[in-house]
Design a protein around this motif. Structure first.
Motif, PDB file in Angstrom:
ATOM      1  N   UNK A 145       3.519   5.797   0.005  1.00 24.56           N
ATOM      2  CA  UNK A 145       3.087   5.287   1.314  1.00 24.56           C
ATOM      3  C   UNK A 145       2.419   3.929   1.230  1.00 24.56           C
ATOM      4  N   UNK A 146       2.232   3.405   0.018  1.00 24.98           N
ATOM      5  CA  UNK A 146       1.549   2.120  -0.121  1.00 24.98           C
ATOM      6  C   UNK A 146       1.895   1.519  -1.473  1.00 24.98           C
ATOM      7  N   UNK A 147       2.111   0.227  -1.495  1.00 22.32           N
ATOM      8  CA  UNK A 147       2.310  -0.435  -2.780  1.00 22.32           C
ATOM      9  C   UNK A 147       0.985  -0.461  -3.539  1.00 22.32           C
ATOM     10  N   UNK A 148       1.071  -0.361  -4.855  1.00 19.71           N
ATOM     11  CA  UNK A 148      -0.136  -0.488  -5.675  1.00 19.71           C
ATOM     12  C   UNK A 148       0.257  -1.085  -7.012  1.00 19.71           C
ATOM     13  N   UNK A 149      -0.703  -1.633  -7.674  1.00 24.95           N
ATOM     14  CA  UNK A 149      -0.424  -2.316  -8.940  1.00 24.95           C
ATOM     15  C   UNK A 149      -1.505  -3.340  -9.178  1.00 24.95           C
TER      16      UNK A 149
ATOM     17  N   UNK B 116      10.405   1.142  -8.880  1.00 20.68           N
ATOM     18  CA  UNK B 116       9.925  -0.140  -9.363  1.00 20.68           C
ATOM     19  C   UNK B 116       8.835   0.071 -10.426  1.00 20.68           C
TER      20      UNK B 116
ATOM     21  N   UNK C 174      -0.461  -7.334  -1.045  1.00 26.08           N
ATOM     22  CA  UNK C 174       0.019  -6.036  -1.546  1.00 26.08           C
ATOM     23  C   UNK C 174      -0.039  -4.919  -0.501  1.00 26.08           C
ATOM     24  N   UNK C 175      -1.211  -4.771   0.141  1.00 27.76           N
ATOM     25  CA  UNK C 175      -1.414  -3.602   1.008  1.00 27.76           C
ATOM     26  C   UNK C 175      -0.881  -3.810   2.423  1.00 27.76           C
TER      27      UNK C 175
ATOM     28  N   UNK D  29       6.070   1.111  -4.738  1.00 28.24           N
ATOM     29  CA  UNK D  29       6.211   0.270  -3.553  1.00 28.24           C
ATOM     30  C   UNK D  29       6.835   1.050  -2.414  1.00 28.24           C
ATOM     31  N   UNK D  30       6.505   0.628  -1.201  1.00 30.10           N
ATOM     32  CA  UNK D  30       7.178   1.166  -0.026  1.00 30.10           C
ATOM     33  C   UNK D  30       8.455   0.383   0.273  1.00 30.10           C
ATOM     34  N   UNK D  31       8.612  -0.765  -0.390  1.00 34.58           N
ATOM     35  CA  UNK D  31       9.719  -1.681  -0.044  1.00 34.58           C
ATOM     36  C   UNK D  31      11.082  -1.054  -0.304  1.00 34.58           C
TER      37      UNK D  31
ATOM     38  N   UNK E 206       6.030   9.159   6.734  1.00 31.95           N
ATOM     39  CA  UNK E 206       5.083   8.105   6.368  1.00 31.95           C
ATOM     40  C   UNK E 206       3.701   8.378   6.951  1.00 31.95           C
TER      41      UNK E 206
ATOM     42  N   UNK F  14       3.562  -6.782   1.593  1.00 32.45           N
ATOM     43  CA  UNK F  14       4.561  -6.125   0.740  1.00 32.45           C
ATOM     44  C   UNK F  14       4.771  -4.677   1.200  1.00 32.45           C
ATOM     45  N   UNK F  15       3.693  -4.014   1.574  1.00 28.72           N
ATOM     46  CA  UNK F  15       3.802  -2.626   2.034  1.00 28.72           C
ATOM     47  C   UNK F  15       4.297  -2.544   3.473  1.00 28.72           C
ATOM     48  N   UNK F  16       4.444  -3.687   4.118  1.00 27.92           N
ATOM     49  CA  UNK F  16       4.980  -3.806   5.480  1.00 27.92           C
ATOM     50  C   UNK F  16       4.207  -2.914   6.452  1.00 27.92           C
ATOM     51  N   UNK F  17       2.909  -3.067   6.460  1.00 27.97           N
ATOM     52  CA  UNK F  17       2.077  -2.257   7.348  1.00 27.97           C
ATOM     53  C   UNK F  17       1.785  -3.009   8.635  1.00 27.97           C
TER      54      UNK F  17
ATOM     55  N   UNK G 155      -1.224   4.440   8.414  1.00 23.43           N
ATOM     56  CA  UNK G 155      -0.637   5.720   8.004  1.00 23.43           C
ATOM     57  C   UNK G 155      -1.317   6.781   8.856  1.00 23.43           C
ATOM     58  N   UNK G 156      -0.615   7.243   9.846  1.00 21.06           N
ATOM     59  CA  UNK G 156      -1.206   8.059  10.900  1.00 21.06           C
ATOM     60  C   UNK G 156      -0.978   7.392  12.246  1.00 21.06           C
TER      61      UNK G 156
END
Lengths: 319, 281
Positions: free
Chosen positions: B115-119, B102, A99-100, B106-108, B57, A103-106, A75-76
């Protein structure tokens, strides 16, 4: 190139190919940043760390935090390369990657050394044989296991152009160098090393060299082999597999990984749905490794050249 | 109307949104969401610099917020919608099939503002450190904010990150702990005590502030002070005392509303206590 012409004289470790590739990337692309979890020397990240200190972050023995930091750095607009052993790059941080990153597609490049049995003397705690499977199962994740120094160098450069998460797996031992610096590396496109008629051998990582040695021996015995260097395990080169196996009608897969979840299963998945064919697996038979010299371990766990020869003859009989 | 009054009005509307969203989905986490409504109203209403109309983003030149305790997504979704990141009508889709809202962020689904999935807990502080480093490299003066549950601090990764941020001299980061002493199974002090939390953060090298999270003036003043302490080689953490369920009497004083949806009758009782200020979605 004729199979009998593969006679490399030089050996280098694939991790050094990664280190050289990373240093080159530092020069080419200032978006590239690198993080390492207290293994700079082992991962050969010194050149990057020394030359680009503002873009290098020592994470300490805190791999979960390193993966999170890498995800945040995207991010940046940064392209983070993380470095640690394969075990600590995957199993230890699976949920952080899931997750980070995935799933977050980074756009994080998880670069993992000391994968597989050829880690050697440190033993089973460090010899991860499950990492390809773990990473293959994650949606959005690209999985690459290059075969020698220059292929690792070129893969390190190529993944910079790939927009999304990548798992790049390489190893510790010095290994014969049989690819060249100018050989193109195309993610998802297998390198066809040899054309044969009787058996297809699909190999990844260090096992590609053993596949070449096995094919040479088989050639001397009158059996000719297609050899595919499947450096990209996901997305797998479906067309290359089907083109070859539809000709030879049988396949041997070879990987320095557990028999479950790795290259063999990826190939079986393609074949079972499109062109069912006899397959033999060269892989560790659902066990952990142990301490020893790399080549002794490959032999003990059924990953020797002679094992590929034997499996090829067996699969020929099953056609 | 004073700025504080405006923020309180928005907090009341956010609380209405929260209970309506969770009721409508018959699932979700109202307790922590309600407790943090004042914080979110202040954060997006007066503390942070952002451009909701043009979600980027990479957040170039903007402040960034990460919700590490992703289960309190209702309060974040309401706040984002109320600030124009997406239509407030979309709040009615929370947790429904095909939604961008969701259960956990999520960013999905490409929801603007996320900007980031969390959970899965414990990951947001590490992510924030990475984003703060990116801003440093880019010469971007934006600030990175995070929120964490106090129960979440039981995750080991939090302390890896807590050690890491001062080491890297991160001084464009303000982390906040929702210090309500509640988690799913009971009081945090009973489930796994955090000990002297203020002293722990100090020992890890952070500047520590304390705030009354359900007092708007305290929240506003604390974050003004937190911002003034940035740029000095150290990260800042705010230990923000809140009441889980704040604003709805029968949801307060217990951990039981951590992750339970109100029924029709309970919704009506909750809404009676929460003024509709901006207008329901």
């Amino acid at each position: 190139m004729n199979l009998q012409d593969f006679n490399p004289t030089e050996e280098k470790d694939t991790r050094s190919g990664f280190g050289a590739g990373l240093a080159e990337l530092g020069k080419r692309d200032d978006r590239v940043v690198a993080l390492c979890a207290d293994l700079i020397g082992s991962l050969k990240m010194n050149a990057f760390a020394d030359t680009y200190p503002d873009r290098f972050f020592q994470a300490g023995v805190a791999e979960a935090n390193m993966i999170g930091m890498a995800a945040g750095l995207t991010i940046g607009g940064k392209i983070p390369y993380t470095g640690t052993f394969a075990n600590f790059s995957t199993g230890r941080v699976y949920d952080q990657i899931r997750q980070s990153v995935a799933y977050s597609k980074k756009n994080v490049k998880i670069c993992a050394s000391h994968a597989g049995l050829t880690l050697g003397e440190d033993g089973a705690t460090h010899q991860i044989l499950e990492d390809i499977g773990l990473m293959r199962m994650l949606p959005n994740m690209c999985v690459i296991n290059p075969c020698d120094y220059y292929q690792t160098y070129n893969a390190t450069l190529a993944i910079n152009e790939w927009d999304g998460p990548v798992y790049l797996r390489f190893g510790r031992p010095k290994w014969p160098m049989f690819t060249t610096k100018d050989q193109p590396f195309v993610i998802g496109k297998a390198w066809k090393i040899n054309d044969g008629q009787d058996v297809t051998i699909i190999a990844t990582g260090h096992m590609v060299w053993y596949a070449i040695l096995a094919a040479k021996e088989l050639e001397n015995q009158g059996v000719t082999c297609d050899i595919l260097n499947m450096h990209t395990i996901k997305p797998i080169d479906r067309d290359a597999i089907l083109d070859s196996v539809s000709k030879t009608k049988c396949v041997v897969t070879a990987e320095e990984h557990n028999i479950h979840g790795g290259l063999g299963d990826a190939v079986a998945q393609v074949l079972s749905q499109n062109f069912p064919a006899p397959q033999e697996y060269i892989a560790v038979n659902d066990s952990f490794g142990e301490s020893g010299k790399p080549k002794d371990l490959l032999k003990k766990y059924g990953l020797d050249v002679s094992d590929i020869v034997r499996a090829s003859k067996k699969v020929l009989e099953r056609k | 109307m004073s700025n504080t009054q405006q923020l309180e009005n928005l907090a009341s509307q956010i609380r209405r949104d929260i209970v309506r969203m969770v009721h409508s989905a018959s699932s979700g986490h109202p307790g922590g969401s309600l407790g943090c409504a004042d914080f979110f109203s202040a954060l997006y209403g007066s503390v942070m610099r952002f451009d909701a109309s043009n979600f980027d983003m990479d957040a170039k030149g903007e402040d960034v917020f990460f919700l590490s305790n992703g289960h309190i997504s209702p309060v974040w979704y309401s706040t984002l919608a109320r600030h124009g990141y997406f239509p407030v009508s979309e709040l009615g889709t929370f947790r429904q099939i095909d939604t961008r809202l969701q259960g956990h962020p999520t960013t999905a689904e490409h929801l603007p503002g996320i900007r980031m999935a969390s959970g899965s807990l414990g990951q947001g502080l590490s992510v924030a450190i990475g984003a703060a480093l990116a801003k440093r490299i880019n010469g971007d003066d934006g600030i990175v904010y995070t929120l964490h549950g106090d129960g979440e601090l039981q995750e080991g990764q939090i302390w890896e990150a807590a050690m890491s941020a001062p080491h890297h001299k991160i001084d464009n980061l303000i982390a906040t702990v929702d210090y309500n002493n509640r988690q799913i199974d009971g009081d945090v002090s009973d489930v796994l005590s955090l000990g002297d939390l203020n002293a722990k953060w100090v020992a890890f090298g952070w500047i520590v502030l304390e705030s009354e999270g359900n007092n708007m003036q305290s929240v506003v003043d604390t974050f003004a002070k937190a911002k003034s302490l940035l740029g000095q080689g150290k990260p800042v953490v705010v230990l923000m005392k809140t009441e889980m369920g704040a604003g709805v009497d029968f949801m307060m004083g217990t951990h039981k509303w951590h992750g339970v949806a109100p029924n029709d009758e309970q919704l009506a009782r909750a809404l009676e206590q929460l003024e509709e200020t901006v207008g329901d979605y």
